[in-house]
Design a protein around this motif. Structure first.
Motif, mmCIF file in Angstrom:
data_model
loop_
_atom_site.group_PDB
_atom_site.id
_atom_site.type_symbol
_atom_site.label_atom_id
_atom_site.label_comp_id
_atom_site.label_asym_id
_atom_site.label_seq_id
_atom_site.Cartn_x
_atom_site.Cartn_y
_atom_site.Cartn_z
ATOM 1 N N GLY A 1 16.810 14.112 41.660
ATOM 2 C CA GLY A 1 18.042 13.379 41.947
ATOM 3 C C GLY A 1 19.053 14.174 42.795
ATOM 4 N N THR A 2 18.723 15.251 43.036
ATOM 5 C CA THR A 2 19.551 16.114 44.031
ATOM 6 C C THR A 2 19.314 15.581 45.734
ATOM 7 N N VAL A 3 18.337 14.977 45.857
ATOM 8 C CA VAL A 3 18.267 14.300 47.296
ATOM 9 C C VAL A 3 19.003 13.146 47.023
ATOM 10 N N ALA A 4 19.104 12.537 46.304
ATOM 11 C CA ALA A 4 19.963 11.101 46.307
ATOM 12 C C ALA A 4 21.473 11.593 46.232
ATOM 13 N N MET A 5 21.753 12.521 45.403
ATOM 14 C CA MET A 5 23.314 13.107 45.595
ATOM 15 C C MET A 5 23.559 13.584 47.026
ATOM 16 N N ALA A 6 22.564 14.030 47.588
ATOM 17 C CA ALA A 6 23.044 14.582 49.149
ATOM 18 C C ALA A 6 23.199 13.370 50.017
ATOM 19 N N LEU A 7 22.727 12.151 49.866
ATOM 20 C CA LEU A 7 22.985 10.944 50.569
ATOM 21 C C LEU A 7 24.038 10.136 50.012
ATOM 22 N N ALA A 8 24.370 10.220 48.665
ATOM 23 C CA ALA A 8 25.666 9.889 48.126
ATOM 24 C C ALA A 8 27.103 10.572 48.379
ATOM 25 N N GLN A 9 27.044 11.529 48.104
ATOM 26 C CA GLN A 9 28.451 12.417 48.534
ATOM 27 C C GLN A 9 29.217 12.142 49.799
ATOM 28 N N PRO A 10 28.456 12.084 51.052
ATOM 29 C CA PRO A 10 28.936 11.592 52.194
ATOM 30 C C PRO A 10 29.663 10.417 52.090
ATOM 31 N N LYS A 11 29.380 9.300 51.283
ATOM 32 C CA LYS A 11 29.742 7.688 51.225
ATOM 33 C C LYS A 11 30.978 7.910 50.674
ATOM 34 N N ILE A 12 31.378 8.955 50.058
ATOM 35 C CA ILE A 12 32.719 8.891 48.891
ATOM 36 C C ILE A 12 33.819 9.342 49.839
ATOM 37 N N ALA A 13 34.598 8.230 50.525
ATOM 38 C CA ALA A 13 35.710 8.572 51.290
ATOM 39 C C ALA A 13 36.975 8.786 50.449
ATOM 40 N N GLU A 14 37.279 7.913 49.546
ATOM 41 C CA GLU A 14 38.324 7.731 48.698
ATOM 42 C C GLU A 14 37.979 7.644 47.263
ATOM 43 N N PRO A 15 37.763 8.951 46.418
ATOM 44 C CA PRO A 15 37.270 9.153 45.262
ATOM 45 C C PRO A 15 37.955 8.132 44.130
ATOM 46 N N ARG A 16 39.250 8.066 44.277
ATOM 47 C CA ARG A 16 39.867 7.227 43.151
ATOM 48 C C ARG A 16 39.581 5.724 43.552
ATOM 49 N N ASN A 17 38.922 5.193 44.681
ATOM 50 C CA ASN A 17 38.710 4.027 44.951
ATOM 51 C C ASN A 17 37.099 3.608 45.020
ATOM 52 N N ALA B 1 48.842 -13.913 46.316
ATOM 53 C CA ALA B 1 48.280 -12.766 47.173
ATOM 54 C C ALA B 1 47.600 -11.823 46.216
ATOM 55 N N ARG B 2 46.760 -11.186 46.860
ATOM 56 C CA ARG B 2 46.082 -10.214 46.240
ATOM 57 C C ARG B 2 46.011 -8.564 46.886
ATOM 58 N N LYS B 3 45.816 -7.834 46.204
ATOM 59 C CA LYS B 3 45.639 -6.445 46.938
ATOM 60 C C LYS B 3 44.186 -6.308 47.672
ATOM 61 N N THR B 4 44.289 -6.119 48.671
ATOM 62 C CA THR B 4 42.721 -6.288 49.383
ATOM 63 C C THR B 4 42.212 -4.867 49.940
ATOM 64 N N THR B 5 42.608 -3.806 49.122
ATOM 65 C CA THR B 5 41.931 -2.505 49.490
ATOM 66 C C THR B 5 40.541 -2.841 48.898
ATOM 67 N N PRO B 6 39.521 -2.442 49.813
ATOM 68 C CA PRO B 6 38.136 -2.550 49.322
ATOM 69 C C PRO B 6 37.637 -1.567 48.479
ATOM 70 N N GLN B 7 37.272 -1.831 47.381
ATOM 71 C CA GLN B 7 36.475 -0.873 46.516
ATOM 72 C C GLN B 7 35.038 -0.704 46.884
ATOM 73 N N ARG B 8 34.600 0.591 46.869
ATOM 74 C CA ARG B 8 33.410 1.165 47.326
ATOM 75 C C ARG B 8 32.511 1.269 46.171
ATOM 76 N N LEU B 9 31.452 0.697 45.922
ATOM 77 C CA LEU B 9 30.321 0.806 45.075
ATOM 78 C C LEU B 9 29.091 1.308 45.502
ATOM 79 N N ILE B 10 28.831 2.838 44.934
ATOM 80 C CA ILE B 10 27.503 3.108 45.237
ATOM 81 C C ILE B 10 26.532 3.196 44.080
ATOM 82 N N VAL B 11 25.569 2.607 44.384
ATOM 83 C CA VAL B 11 24.562 2.350 43.257
ATOM 84 C C VAL B 11 23.210 3.431 43.708
#
Length: 501
Positions: free
Chosen positions: A407-423, A333-343
Protein backbone atom coordinates in the motif's frame (compact mmCIF):
# COMPACT_ATOMS: atom_id res chain seq x y z
CA UNK A 1 -55.78 -37.93 -9.98
CA UNK A 2 -57.97 -37.81 -6.88
CA UNK A 3 -55.99 -36.92 -3.77
CA UNK A 4 -56.64 -39.27 -0.85
CA UNK A 5 -56.79 -38.19 2.79
CA UNK A 6 -54.39 -40.40 4.74
CA UNK A 7 -54.18 -40.63 8.50
CA UNK A 8 -52.28 -37.82 10.30
CA UNK A 9 -49.26 -40.05 10.97
CA UNK A 10 -49.04 -40.88 7.26
CA UNK A 11 -48.37 -37.22 6.47
CA UNK A 12 -45.33 -37.33 8.76
CA UNK A 13 -44.07 -40.48 7.06
CA UNK A 14 -44.53 -38.94 3.63
CA UNK A 15 -42.64 -35.81 4.61
CA UNK A 16 -39.82 -37.92 6.08
CA UNK A 17 -39.58 -39.94 2.85
CA UNK A 18 -39.09 -36.77 0.83
CA UNK A 19 -36.41 -35.39 3.14
CA UNK A 20 -34.63 -38.77 3.39
CA UNK A 21 -34.56 -38.78 -0.40
CA UNK A 22 -33.04 -35.29 -0.30
CA UNK A 23 -30.28 -36.47 2.05
CA UNK A 24 -29.69 -39.67 0.08
CA UNK A 25 -29.29 -37.66 -3.12
CA UNK A 26 -26.58 -35.64 -1.44
CA UNK A 27 -24.82 -38.25 0.69
CA UNK A 28 -26.01 -41.88 0.33
CA UNK A 29 -26.50 -43.23 -3.20
CA UNK A 30 -27.14 -46.77 -1.91
CA UNK A 31 -30.59 -45.82 -0.62
CA UNK A 32 -31.67 -43.87 -3.67
CA UNK A 33 -33.66 -46.53 -5.52
CA UNK A 34 -36.20 -47.30 -2.80
CA UNK A 35 -36.51 -43.67 -1.74
CA UNK A 36 -36.96 -42.51 -5.34
CA UNK A 37 -39.83 -44.97 -5.82
CA UNK A 38 -41.48 -43.97 -2.53
CA UNK A 39 -41.04 -40.25 -3.28
CA UNK A 40 -42.53 -40.67 -6.76
CA UNK A 41 -45.63 -42.26 -5.24
CA UNK A 42 -45.95 -39.41 -2.73
CA UNK A 43 -45.49 -36.65 -5.30
CA UNK A 44 -48.02 -38.14 -7.71
CA UNK A 45 -50.52 -38.71 -4.89
CA UNK A 46 -50.44 -35.06 -3.78
CA UNK A 47 -50.89 -33.80 -7.32
CA UNK A 48 -47.39 -32.50 -8.06
CA UNK A 49 -45.59 -33.22 -11.36
CA UNK A 50 -43.18 -36.17 -11.38
CA UNK A 51 -40.57 -33.89 -13.03
CA UNK A 52 -40.16 -32.31 -9.61
CA UNK A 53 -37.98 -35.31 -8.67
CA UNK A 54 -35.74 -35.06 -11.72
CA UNK A 55 -32.62 -33.00 -10.83
CA UNK A 56 -31.93 -32.49 -14.56
CA UNK A 57 -35.15 -30.53 -14.99
CA UNK A 58 -34.83 -26.84 -14.13
CA UNK A 59 -37.30 -25.07 -11.91
CA UNK A 60 -38.01 -22.67 -14.77
CA UNK A 61 -39.15 -25.62 -16.91
CA UNK A 62 -41.49 -26.88 -14.21
CA UNK A 63 -42.95 -23.42 -13.57
CA UNK A 64 -43.43 -22.92 -17.29
CA UNK A 65 -45.54 -26.08 -17.47
CA UNK A 66 -47.24 -25.48 -14.10
CA UNK A 67 -47.48 -21.68 -13.62
CA UNK A 68 -49.44 -22.01 -10.37
CA UNK A 69 -46.31 -23.36 -8.64
CA UNK A 70 -44.54 -20.00 -8.97
CA UNK A 71 -46.66 -18.48 -6.21
CA UNK A 72 -45.92 -21.45 -3.96
CA UNK A 73 -42.17 -21.19 -4.51
CA UNK A 74 -42.05 -17.47 -3.68
CA UNK A 75 -41.38 -17.18 0.06
CA UNK A 76 -41.53 -20.98 0.39
CA UNK A 77 -38.80 -21.10 3.05
CA UNK A 78 -39.81 -18.06 5.07
CA UNK A 79 -41.85 -18.37 8.32
CA UNK A 80 -45.31 -19.78 7.61
CA UNK A 81 -44.49 -19.47 3.92
CA UNK A 82 -44.88 -15.68 4.13
CA UNK A 83 -43.17 -13.91 1.27
CA UNK A 84 -41.95 -10.38 2.07
CA UNK A 85 -42.19 -9.57 -1.61
CA UNK A 86 -45.96 -9.98 -1.50
CA UNK A 87 -48.53 -8.15 0.54
CA UNK A 88 -50.70 -9.72 3.20
CA UNK A 89 -53.64 -10.17 0.90
CA UNK A 90 -51.58 -12.23 -1.51
CA UNK A 91 -50.21 -14.31 1.35
CA UNK A 92 -53.67 -15.03 2.70
CA UNK A 93 -54.64 -16.53 -0.64
CA UNK A 94 -52.06 -19.27 -0.15
CA UNK A 95 -53.81 -20.95 2.76
CA UNK A 96 -52.57 -24.36 1.71
CA UNK A 97 -49.02 -23.38 2.63
CA UNK A 98 -49.59 -21.00 5.51
CA UNK A 99 -52.30 -22.72 7.47
CA UNK A 100 -54.46 -19.61 7.96
CA UNK A 101 -57.91 -20.10 9.35
CA UNK A 102 -60.98 -19.02 7.47
CA UNK A 103 -61.38 -15.86 9.55
CA UNK A 104 -57.80 -14.75 8.74
CA UNK A 105 -56.11 -15.73 12.01
CA UNK A 106 -52.86 -17.66 11.78
CA UNK A 107 -52.79 -20.53 14.26
CA UNK A 108 -49.06 -21.15 13.61
CA UNK A 109 -47.54 -24.33 12.26
CA UNK A 110 -48.24 -27.31 14.55
CA UNK A 111 -45.37 -29.48 15.71
CA UNK A 112 -45.62 -32.66 13.61
CA UNK A 113 -43.74 -34.61 16.28
CA UNK A 114 -46.09 -33.66 19.13
CA UNK A 115 -48.63 -36.50 19.53
CA UNK A 116 -50.93 -34.20 21.51
CA UNK A 117 -51.24 -31.72 18.67
CA UNK A 118 -54.67 -31.79 17.09
CA UNK A 119 -53.49 -30.66 13.68
CA UNK A 120 -55.75 -30.01 10.75
CA UNK A 121 -55.05 -32.75 8.15
CA UNK A 122 -54.88 -30.03 5.50
CA UNK A 123 -51.98 -28.41 7.38
CA UNK A 124 -50.15 -31.73 7.58
CA UNK A 125 -50.75 -32.37 3.89
CA UNK A 126 -49.46 -28.88 3.11
CA UNK A 127 -46.21 -29.76 4.92
CA UNK A 128 -45.76 -32.77 2.64
CA UNK A 129 -46.26 -30.59 -0.42
CA UNK A 130 -43.87 -28.05 1.03
CA UNK A 131 -41.23 -30.75 1.60
CA UNK A 132 -41.42 -31.82 -2.05
CA UNK A 133 -40.92 -28.24 -3.29
CA UNK A 134 -38.13 -27.45 -0.83
CA UNK A 135 -36.31 -30.65 -1.81
CA UNK A 136 -36.48 -29.68 -5.49
CA UNK A 137 -35.03 -26.21 -4.86
CA UNK A 138 -32.22 -27.42 -2.58
CA UNK A 139 -31.16 -30.33 -4.80
CA UNK A 140 -31.07 -28.25 -7.97
CA UNK A 141 -28.86 -25.67 -6.29
CA UNK A 142 -26.55 -27.69 -4.05
CA UNK A 143 -26.11 -30.94 -6.01
CA UNK A 144 -23.79 -29.52 -8.67
CA UNK A 145 -21.97 -32.76 -9.54
CA UNK A 146 -18.49 -32.73 -11.05
CA UNK A 147 -16.79 -32.46 -14.42
CA UNK A 148 -17.01 -29.87 -17.16
CA UNK A 149 -19.88 -27.38 -17.15
CA UNK A 150 -21.55 -25.96 -20.24
CA UNK A 151 -22.90 -22.44 -20.67
CA UNK A 152 -26.42 -23.86 -20.55
CA UNK A 153 -25.75 -25.69 -17.29
CA UNK A 154 -24.36 -22.54 -15.70
CA UNK A 155 -27.36 -20.51 -16.86
CA UNK A 156 -29.74 -23.15 -15.48
CA UNK A 157 -27.95 -23.21 -12.12
CA UNK A 158 -28.07 -19.41 -11.89
CA UNK A 159 -31.79 -19.50 -12.58
CA UNK A 160 -32.36 -22.24 -9.96
CA UNK A 161 -30.26 -20.27 -7.45
CA UNK A 162 -32.56 -17.35 -8.14
CA UNK A 163 -35.53 -19.51 -7.19
CA UNK A 164 -33.79 -20.46 -3.92
CA UNK A 165 -33.31 -16.77 -3.17
CA UNK A 166 -36.98 -16.14 -3.92
CA UNK A 167 -37.93 -19.04 -1.64
CA UNK A 168 -35.92 -17.35 1.14
CA UNK A 169 -37.78 -14.09 0.58
CA UNK A 170 -35.04 -12.30 -1.38
CA UNK A 171 -34.79 -11.05 -4.93
CA UNK A 172 -32.77 -13.18 -7.38
CA UNK A 173 -29.10 -12.27 -7.08
CA UNK A 174 -29.30 -10.93 -3.51
CA UNK A 175 -27.53 -13.73 -1.68
CA UNK A 176 -24.89 -14.43 -4.33
CA UNK A 177 -23.40 -10.99 -3.91
CA UNK A 178 -25.62 -9.58 -6.60
CA UNK A 179 -27.50 -6.46 -7.24
CA UNK A 180 -29.83 -5.59 -4.40
CA UNK A 181 -30.87 -6.20 -0.85
CA UNK A 182 -34.03 -7.93 0.26
CA UNK A 183 -37.10 -6.05 -0.99
CA UNK A 184 -38.15 -3.35 1.39
CA UNK A 185 -35.24 -4.15 3.63
CA UNK A 186 -37.09 -7.19 4.97
CA UNK A 187 -34.74 -9.89 6.18
CA UNK A 188 -35.93 -13.46 5.67
CA UNK A 189 -36.46 -15.08 9.04
CA UNK A 190 -37.35 -18.73 8.62
CA UNK A 191 -36.54 -21.88 6.69
CA UNK A 192 -40.00 -23.33 6.38
CA UNK A 193 -38.70 -26.90 6.45
CA UNK A 194 -41.45 -28.05 8.78
CA UNK A 195 -41.79 -27.82 12.53
CA UNK A 196 -40.26 -24.75 14.14
CA UNK A 197 -39.07 -21.97 11.84
CA UNK A 198 -35.78 -20.54 13.13
CA UNK A 199 -34.62 -16.98 12.52
CA UNK A 200 -32.70 -16.78 9.25
CA UNK A 201 -31.24 -13.33 9.90
CA UNK A 202 -27.92 -14.92 10.95
CA UNK A 203 -28.08 -17.80 8.48
CA UNK A 204 -28.73 -15.73 5.35
CA UNK A 205 -25.28 -14.04 5.37
CA UNK A 206 -23.73 -17.52 5.47
CA UNK A 207 -25.87 -18.87 2.63
CA UNK A 208 -24.89 -16.00 0.35
CA UNK A 209 -21.12 -16.66 0.28
CA UNK A 210 -21.74 -20.41 -0.12
CA UNK A 211 -23.90 -19.78 -3.17
CA UNK A 212 -21.21 -17.49 -4.51
CA UNK A 213 -18.61 -20.21 -3.96
CA UNK A 214 -20.75 -22.76 -5.81
CA UNK A 215 -21.19 -20.38 -8.72
CA UNK A 216 -17.46 -19.65 -8.80
CA UNK A 217 -16.71 -23.39 -8.91
CA UNK A 218 -19.12 -23.89 -11.81
CA UNK A 219 -17.47 -21.02 -13.71
CA UNK A 220 -14.02 -22.52 -13.14
CA UNK A 221 -15.24 -25.86 -14.48
CA UNK A 222 -16.35 -24.24 -17.72
CA UNK A 223 -14.18 -24.17 -20.81
CA UNK A 224 -14.71 -20.44 -20.73
CA UNK A 225 -12.51 -19.55 -23.67
CA UNK A 226 -14.32 -22.02 -25.91
CA UNK A 227 -17.69 -20.71 -24.76
CA UNK A 228 -16.69 -17.10 -25.41
CA UNK A 229 -15.48 -17.98 -28.89
CA UNK A 230 -19.00 -19.17 -29.79
CA UNK A 231 -21.44 -16.20 -29.89
CA UNK A 232 -24.47 -18.46 -29.36
CA UNK A 233 -22.96 -20.08 -26.25
CA UNK A 234 -21.68 -16.74 -24.95
CA UNK A 235 -25.16 -15.27 -25.28
CA UNK A 236 -26.45 -17.90 -22.83
CA UNK A 237 -24.12 -16.71 -20.07
CA UNK A 238 -25.62 -14.61 -17.29
CA UNK A 239 -23.16 -12.04 -15.90
CA UNK A 240 -22.24 -12.59 -12.26
CA UNK A 241 -19.43 -11.56 -9.94
CA UNK A 242 -17.79 -14.99 -10.29
CA UNK A 243 -17.92 -14.84 -14.07
CA UNK A 244 -16.65 -11.26 -14.16
CA UNK A 245 -13.70 -12.24 -11.96
CA UNK A 246 -12.71 -14.99 -14.37
CA UNK A 247 -13.07 -12.68 -17.36
CA UNK A 248 -10.90 -9.99 -15.76
CA UNK A 249 -8.25 -12.55 -14.88
CA UNK A 250 -8.21 -14.04 -18.37
CA UNK A 251 -8.80 -10.94 -20.52
CA UNK A 252 -5.17 -10.72 -21.64
CA UNK A 253 -5.42 -14.23 -23.11
CA UNK A 254 -8.52 -13.46 -25.18
CA UNK A 255 -8.76 -11.99 -28.64
CA UNK A 256 -11.16 -11.55 -31.52
CA UNK A 257 -14.71 -12.82 -30.97
CA UNK A 258 -13.90 -14.20 -27.51
CA UNK A 259 -12.59 -10.83 -26.30
CA UNK A 260 -15.58 -9.00 -27.77
CA UNK A 261 -17.99 -11.35 -26.01
CA UNK A 262 -16.07 -11.01 -22.74
CA UNK A 263 -16.26 -7.22 -22.95
CA UNK A 264 -20.00 -7.40 -23.67
CA UNK A 265 -20.55 -9.52 -20.55
CA UNK A 266 -18.50 -7.16 -18.38
CA UNK A 267 -20.41 -4.19 -19.79
CA UNK A 268 -23.76 -5.86 -19.01
CA UNK A 269 -22.73 -6.60 -15.43
CA UNK A 270 -21.35 -3.09 -14.88
CA UNK A 271 -24.57 -1.52 -16.17
CA UNK A 272 -26.75 -3.73 -13.95
CA UNK A 273 -24.78 -3.00 -10.78
CA UNK A 274 -24.50 0.69 -11.64
CA UNK A 275 -28.26 0.96 -11.98
CA UNK A 276 -28.75 -0.34 -8.43
CA UNK A 277 -25.94 1.73 -6.88
CA UNK A 278 -27.11 4.88 -8.67
CA UNK A 279 -30.51 4.45 -7.02
CA UNK A 280 -28.81 4.33 -3.61
CA UNK A 281 -26.68 7.40 -4.35
CA UNK A 282 -29.18 9.58 -6.23
CA UNK A 283 -30.55 11.21 -3.06
CA UNK A 284 -27.12 12.47 -2.07
CA UNK A 285 -27.21 16.13 -1.19
CA UNK A 286 -25.33 18.39 -3.56
CA UNK A 287 -24.27 20.77 -0.79
CA UNK A 288 -25.55 22.54 2.29
CA UNK A 289 -27.94 25.47 1.83
CA UNK A 290 -26.06 28.76 1.54
CA UNK A 291 -28.24 31.23 3.45
CA UNK A 292 -25.90 34.12 2.70
CA UNK A 293 -27.35 34.20 -0.83
CA UNK A 294 -30.83 35.80 -1.00
CA UNK A 295 -33.48 33.50 -2.45
CA UNK A 296 -34.69 34.13 -5.97
CA UNK A 297 -38.17 35.66 -5.89
CA UNK A 298 -39.77 33.31 -8.40
CA UNK A 299 -42.93 31.27 -8.03
CA UNK A 300 -41.19 27.89 -7.86
CA UNK A 301 -39.29 29.07 -4.74
CA UNK A 302 -42.41 30.39 -2.96
CA UNK A 303 -42.68 28.99 0.57
CA UNK A 304 -46.48 28.83 0.74
CA UNK A 305 -46.75 27.37 4.24
CA UNK A 306 -44.47 29.99 5.77
CA UNK A 307 -46.21 32.79 3.85
CA UNK A 308 -49.61 31.77 5.21
CA UNK A 309 -48.28 31.33 8.76
CA UNK A 310 -46.56 34.75 8.82
CA UNK A 311 -49.67 36.53 7.47
CA UNK A 312 -52.29 34.92 9.71
CA UNK A 313 -52.63 38.18 11.65
CA UNK A 314 -54.05 39.72 8.47
CA UNK A 315 -56.95 37.26 8.29
CA UNK A 316 -60.41 38.92 8.10
CA UNK A 317 -63.12 36.71 9.67
CA UNK A 318 -65.90 38.92 8.27
CA UNK A 319 -64.64 38.61 4.71
CA UNK A 320 -63.12 35.16 5.22
CA UNK A 321 -60.01 36.36 3.42
CA UNK A 322 -56.32 36.35 4.16
CA UNK A 323 -54.51 39.50 3.15
CA UNK A 324 -50.87 38.92 2.32
CA UNK A 325 -48.50 41.83 2.74
CA UNK A 326 -45.26 39.82 2.43
CA UNK A 327 -44.21 36.77 0.48
CA UNK A 328 -41.57 34.34 1.74
CA UNK A 329 -39.28 32.33 -0.51
CA UNK A 330 -37.08 29.28 0.03
CA UNK A 331 -33.31 29.50 -0.11
CA UNK A 332 -32.14 27.24 -2.91
CA UNK A 333 -28.53 28.28 -3.41
CA UNK A 334 -26.06 25.70 -2.14
CA UNK A 335 -22.43 25.91 -1.23
CA UNK A 336 -20.50 24.74 -4.24
CA UNK A 337 -17.04 24.10 -2.81
CA UNK A 338 -16.08 20.81 -4.50
CA UNK A 339 -15.42 17.84 -2.23
CA UNK A 340 -12.49 15.66 -3.22
CA UNK A 341 -13.01 11.90 -2.99
CA UNK A 342 -9.94 9.69 -3.34
CA UNK A 343 -10.71 5.98 -3.65
CA UNK A 344 -7.77 3.60 -3.22
CA UNK A 345 -8.54 -0.02 -4.05
CA UNK A 346 -6.43 -3.10 -3.43
CA UNK A 347 -6.59 -5.08 -6.70
CA UNK A 348 -4.98 -8.24 -5.34
CA UNK A 349 -6.80 -11.50 -5.97
CA UNK A 350 -8.68 -11.48 -2.66
CA UNK A 351 -10.34 -8.12 -3.37
CA UNK A 352 -12.07 -8.70 -6.70
CA UNK A 353 -15.59 -7.94 -5.42
CA UNK A 354 -14.39 -4.69 -3.88
CA UNK A 355 -12.51 -3.71 -7.02
CA UNK A 356 -15.58 -4.13 -9.21
CA UNK A 357 -18.07 -2.54 -6.82
CA UNK A 358 -15.90 0.44 -5.90
CA UNK A 359 -14.91 1.16 -9.48
CA UNK A 360 -18.59 1.42 -10.36
CA UNK A 361 -19.36 3.40 -7.20
CA UNK A 362 -16.54 5.88 -7.90
CA UNK A 363 -17.91 6.51 -11.39
CA UNK A 364 -21.34 7.30 -9.96
CA UNK A 365 -20.01 9.78 -7.42
CA UNK A 366 -17.84 11.28 -10.16
CA UNK A 367 -21.07 12.18 -11.94
CA UNK A 368 -22.26 14.37 -9.05
CA UNK A 369 -21.84 18.12 -9.66
CA UNK A 370 -19.60 19.00 -6.70
CA UNK A 371 -17.49 15.88 -6.26
CA UNK A 372 -13.93 15.59 -7.58
CA UNK A 373 -13.23 11.84 -7.70
CA UNK A 374 -9.82 10.19 -8.03
CA UNK A 375 -9.31 6.42 -8.30
CA UNK A 376 -6.11 4.50 -7.55
CA UNK A 377 -5.65 0.72 -7.84
CA UNK A 378 -2.64 -1.10 -6.45
CA UNK A 379 -0.96 -4.41 -5.68
CA UNK A 380 2.84 -4.16 -5.59
CA UNK A 381 2.52 -1.27 -8.06
CA UNK A 382 0.03 1.57 -8.14
CA UNK A 383 -2.04 2.73 -11.10
CA UNK A 384 -3.83 6.09 -11.30
CA UNK A 385 -7.16 5.34 -12.99
CA UNK A 386 -8.61 8.83 -12.54
CA UNK A 387 -8.73 9.65 -16.29
CA UNK A 388 -11.18 6.78 -16.78
CA UNK A 389 -13.11 7.12 -13.51
CA UNK A 390 -16.30 8.16 -15.35
CA UNK A 391 -16.32 4.86 -17.27
CA UNK A 392 -16.10 1.84 -14.92
CA UNK A 393 -16.00 -0.53 -17.89
CA UNK A 394 -12.81 1.01 -19.27
CA UNK A 395 -11.39 1.23 -15.75
CA UNK A 396 -11.88 -2.49 -15.09
CA UNK A 397 -10.24 -3.40 -18.38
CA UNK A 398 -7.12 -1.57 -17.21
CA UNK A 399 -6.84 -3.44 -13.91
CA UNK A 400 -4.58 -6.42 -13.35
CA UNK A 401 -5.94 -8.70 -10.66
CA UNK A 402 -3.61 -10.68 -8.46
CA UNK A 403 -0.09 -10.22 -7.13
CA UNK A 404 1.15 -9.09 -3.73
CA UNK A 405 0.13 -6.03 -1.72
CA UNK A 406 2.18 -2.92 -1.00
CA UNK A 407 0.00 0.00 0.00
CA UNK A 408 2.93 2.40 0.35
CA UNK A 409 3.10 2.76 -3.44
CA UNK A 410 -0.58 3.75 -3.52
CA UNK A 411 -0.06 6.20 -0.67
CA UNK A 412 2.71 7.87 -2.69
CA UNK A 413 0.13 8.55 -5.43
CA UNK A 414 -2.66 9.59 -3.08
CA UNK A 415 -0.85 12.09 -0.85
CA UNK A 416 -0.11 14.70 -3.57
CA UNK A 417 -3.82 14.75 -4.46
CA UNK A 418 -4.78 16.10 -0.99
CA UNK A 419 -4.76 19.89 -1.44
CA UNK A 420 -7.35 20.76 1.25
CA UNK A 421 -7.35 18.05 3.94
CA UNK A 422 -10.63 19.11 5.59
CA UNK A 423 -12.35 19.02 2.24
CA UNK A 424 -11.03 15.57 1.30
CA UNK A 425 -12.10 12.01 2.05
CA UNK A 426 -9.81 9.05 1.39
CA UNK A 427 -11.56 5.68 1.10
CA UNK A 428 -9.02 2.85 1.34
CA UNK A 429 -10.40 -0.58 0.42
CA UNK A 430 -8.22 -3.56 1.30
CA UNK A 431 -7.94 -6.59 3.53
CA UNK A 432 -4.77 -4.84 4.83
CA UNK A 433 -2.52 -7.88 4.64
CA UNK A 434 0.39 -5.64 3.75
CA UNK A 435 4.05 -6.12 3.05
CA UNK A 436 5.07 -2.91 4.89
CA UNK A 437 2.45 -2.64 7.62
CA UNK A 438 3.97 -0.11 10.01
CA UNK A 439 5.09 2.50 7.41
CA UNK A 440 1.70 2.34 5.71
CA UNK A 441 -0.24 2.72 8.95
CA UNK A 442 1.96 5.65 10.02
CA UNK A 443 1.14 7.52 6.80
CA UNK A 444 -2.58 6.74 7.18
CA UNK A 445 -2.50 8.06 10.75
CA UNK A 446 -0.79 11.23 9.49
CA UNK A 447 -3.61 11.74 6.96
CA UNK A 448 -6.18 11.40 9.73
CA UNK A 449 -4.38 13.91 11.98
CA UNK A 450 -4.15 16.42 9.12
CA UNK A 451 -7.95 16.67 9.02
CA UNK A 452 -8.53 14.40 6.06
CA UNK A 453 -11.55 12.15 6.48
CA UNK A 454 -9.96 8.68 6.30
CA UNK A 455 -12.29 5.68 5.86
CA UNK A 456 -10.62 2.24 5.94
CA UNK A 457 -12.86 -0.37 4.34
CA UNK A 458 -12.34 -4.11 4.78
CA UNK A 459 -14.83 -5.36 2.22
CA UNK A 460 -17.21 -3.71 -0.18
CA UNK A 461 -19.06 -6.73 -1.49
CA UNK A 462 -22.75 -7.22 -2.06
CA UNK A 463 -22.72 -10.19 0.33
CA UNK A 464 -20.71 -8.36 3.00
CA UNK A 465 -18.17 -11.14 3.38
CA UNK A 466 -14.49 -10.36 3.88
CA UNK A 467 -11.56 -10.59 6.27
CA UNK A 468 -9.30 -7.85 7.65
CA UNK A 469 -5.80 -8.09 9.10
CA UNK A 470 -6.36 -8.01 12.91
CA UNK A 471 -3.20 -5.92 13.36
CA UNK A 472 -4.64 -3.11 11.25
CA UNK A 473 -8.16 -3.52 12.62
CA UNK A 474 -7.01 -2.85 16.21
CA UNK A 475 -4.87 0.12 15.26
CA UNK A 476 -7.60 1.73 13.17
CA UNK A 477 -9.97 1.32 16.10
CA UNK A 478 -7.49 3.01 18.46
CA UNK A 479 -7.03 5.79 15.91
CA UNK A 480 -10.76 6.48 15.94
CA UNK A 481 -11.32 5.30 12.37
CA UNK A 482 -12.72 1.76 12.75
CA UNK A 483 -12.68 -0.45 9.68
CA UNK A 484 -15.92 -0.26 7.76
CA UNK A 485 -16.85 -3.72 6.53
CA UNK A 486 -20.03 -5.30 5.31
CA UNK A 487 -22.51 -4.36 2.61
CA UNK A 488 -21.68 -1.70 0.07
CA UNK A 489 -24.67 0.31 1.33
CA UNK A 490 -22.59 1.18 4.43
CA UNK A 491 -19.97 2.89 2.29
CA UNK A 492 -22.63 4.69 0.27
CA UNK A 493 -24.12 6.01 3.53
CA UNK A 494 -20.73 7.20 4.82
CA UNK A 495 -19.94 9.04 1.59
CA UNK A 496 -23.38 10.63 1.41
CA UNK A 497 -22.96 11.88 4.99
CA UNK A 498 -19.59 13.44 4.14
CA UNK A 499 -20.84 15.11 0.96
CA UNK A 500 -23.90 16.55 2.72
CA UNK A 501 -21.79 18.13 5.48
Amino acid sequence: MTETTPAPDAHDHRRQVLYWRLLARLFDPEERASLEAASLAVVEDIGLPAALLDPQVSIDSIVQRHPDLAAELDGLMTPDGADPQHDTADSDDRTGRQGHTADGDSPGRPDPHDPTTDADPRDRAAEVRRAALVSKVLLNVFATGSGAVSAGQLARWQSDAGWLERALGCAPGDLRGGRTSAPGGVAPTGTGLGGATPDLSRLIPQIGPELGALEADLVKRMRLREVLADPQLAARLTPSMSLIEQLLRDKNNLSGVALANAKALIRRFVDEVAQVLRTQVEKTSVGAIDRSVPPKRVFRNLDLDRTIWKNLTNYSPEEERLYVDRLYYRHTARKTTPQRLIVVVDQSGSMVDSMVNCTILASIFAGLPRVDVHLIAYDTQALDLTPWVHDPFETLLRTNLGGGTDGTVAMALAQPKIAEPRNTVVVWISDFYEWQSQPLFDSMAALHRSGTRFIPVGSVTSSGRGSVNPWFRERFKDLGTPVLSGHIRKLVHELKTFLAS
